[in-house]
Design an enzyme around this catalytic site. Structure first.
Site, short mmCIF file in Angstrom:
data_model
loop_
_atom_site.label_atom_id
_atom_site.label_comp_id
_atom_site.label_asym_id
_atom_site.label_seq_id
_atom_site.Cartn_x
_atom_site.Cartn_y
_atom_site.Cartn_z
N SER A 50 -10.76 -5.21 -72.77
CA SER A 50 -10.16 -6.37 -73.45
C SER A 50 -9.15 -5.96 -74.51
CB SER A 50 -11.26 -7.22 -74.11
OG SER A 50 -12.22 -7.61 -73.17
N1 SAM Z 1 -16.42 -5.49 -72.47
C1 SAM Z 1 -15.57 -4.71 -71.61
C2 SAM Z 1 -14.94 -3.54 -72.32
O1 SAM Z 1 -15.08 -3.43 -73.55
O2 SAM Z 1 -14.32 -2.73 -71.63
C3 SAM Z 1 -14.51 -5.51 -70.95
C4 SAM Z 1 -15.06 -6.38 -69.95
S1 SAM Z 1 -14.06 -6.96 -68.65
C5 SAM Z 1 -12.96 -8.05 -69.45
C6 SAM Z 1 -15.32 -8.00 -67.92
C7 SAM Z 1 -16.44 -7.24 -67.30
O3 SAM Z 1 -17.44 -8.18 -66.92
C8 SAM Z 1 -16.04 -6.51 -66.03
O4 SAM Z 1 -16.39 -5.16 -66.12
C9 SAM Z 1 -16.82 -7.23 -64.94
O5 SAM Z 1 -17.19 -6.40 -63.86
C10 SAM Z 1 -18.01 -7.73 -65.72
N2 SAM Z 1 -18.74 -8.85 -65.09
C11 SAM Z 1 -18.24 -9.89 -64.39
N3 SAM Z 1 -19.24 -10.70 -64.00
C12 SAM Z 1 -20.39 -10.17 -64.47
C13 SAM Z 1 -21.77 -10.54 -64.41
N4 SAM Z 1 -22.17 -11.65 -63.76
N5 SAM Z 1 -22.68 -9.75 -65.01
C14 SAM Z 1 -22.30 -8.62 -65.66
N6 SAM Z 1 -21.02 -8.21 -65.75
C15 SAM Z 1 -20.08 -8.98 -65.19
#
Ligand code: SAM
Length: 242
Positions: A92
């Site tokens: 992000s």
């Molecule tokens: N917090 C992260 C970082 O600091 O790098 C950035 C996150 S990225 C914007 C969103 C993340 O949410 C992705 O890695 C994606 O695979 C994960 N994601 C999507 N749906 C999800 C779910 N149902 N449960 C867990 N993770 C999920």
């Protein structure tokens, strides 16, 4: 020669002076980024506050974002925008990490759930501020990489797992705060259930092609839920079978 050995050999070609300069450049870029975020301020801060809490900015100043981005993105590690981390996902934007962290008002003894570990960066920022972070990631290679990275960097108050974060992590709840880093179509009821009375959750809500809003969801001491819309955002979707 294997790839790892090749990379090591290339790094060894850099003089100690050049490696030191790179380290200094990263530190200077990180401090400049924190100054930029401080100057940008916060949307509608809580009463009595005029910007981000200094401990939140200090945490961003401490976490080495360049350790969380792919090598191909190193030069942009301290730019204030999201970056690709593979598998169609992103780390992000630092400003949004600061905003989400600030909104949950982290305290040193808090136990926090993060949904969407991704690179592990948001978890690392939270880990500087709270007692323990539990983080769930749904994409296996990202979950594995983030776990190894956080472990290697010594973030021993972060525990990660592979799973669907829609359901939270009941065994470690209820949580003082929940940070969801992927956009949901609605606030997941299991996450509301796993929020402590007095707890705070930040979550982007909205469709992939629709406007998404960052919501602050607060649970009062008596269990009443109050939701505040903070700002428009753009996140990758919360996936899974739920
Ligand atoms: N917090 C992260 C970082 O600091 O790098 C950035 C996150 S990225 C914007 C969103 C993340 O949410 C992705 O890695 C994606 O695979 C994960 N994601 C999507 N749906 C999800 C779910 N149902 N449960 C867990 N993770 C999920």
């Amino acid at each position: 020669m294997r790839t790892g050995s090749l990379i090591l050999a290339a790094l060894c070609l850099l003089s100690p002076q050049a490696m030191g300069d790179t380290e200094k450049d990263f530190t200077a870029a990180r401090m400049a980024l924190v100054d930029e975020i401080r100057a940008q301020g916060q949307y509608d801060p809580p009463p009595g506050r005029h910007g981000f809490a200094e401990p939140v900015l200090a945490a961003l100043g401490e976490v080495r974002r360049h350790e969380f981005v792919p090598r191909s993105q190193l030069r942009e590690a301290y730019d204030n925008h999201p970056l690709p981390i593979g598998h169609g996902q992103t780390i992000s934007q630092p400003y949004i990490v600061a905003l989400m962290t600030d909104l949950v008002d982290p305290e040193p003894d808090d136990v926090v759930l993060e949904v969407g570990t991704g690179s592990g960066y948001q978890a690392a920022v939270l880990a500087k501020l709270v007692g323990h972070v539990y983080s769930v990631e749904i994409i296996e290679p990202l979950a594995d990489q983030a776990a190894a990275r956080l472990d290697g960097l010594g973030y021993d108050n972060v525990t990660t797992k592979l799973g669907d974060g829609y359901y939270g992590w009941e065994a470690h709840g209820p949580f003082d705060a929940i940070v969801v880093t992927a956009a949901a179509s609605h606030v997941p009821p299991p996450l509301i259930a796993q929020l402590k009375p007095g707890g705070r959750m930040v979550i982007p809500v909205g469709g992939r092609f629709a406007v998404q809003y960052l919501l602050l969801v607060e649970k009062s001491g008596s269990g009443e839920i109050v939701t505040r819309q903070i700002t428009a955002v753009r996140f990758v979707p919360l996936t899974g079978e739920h």
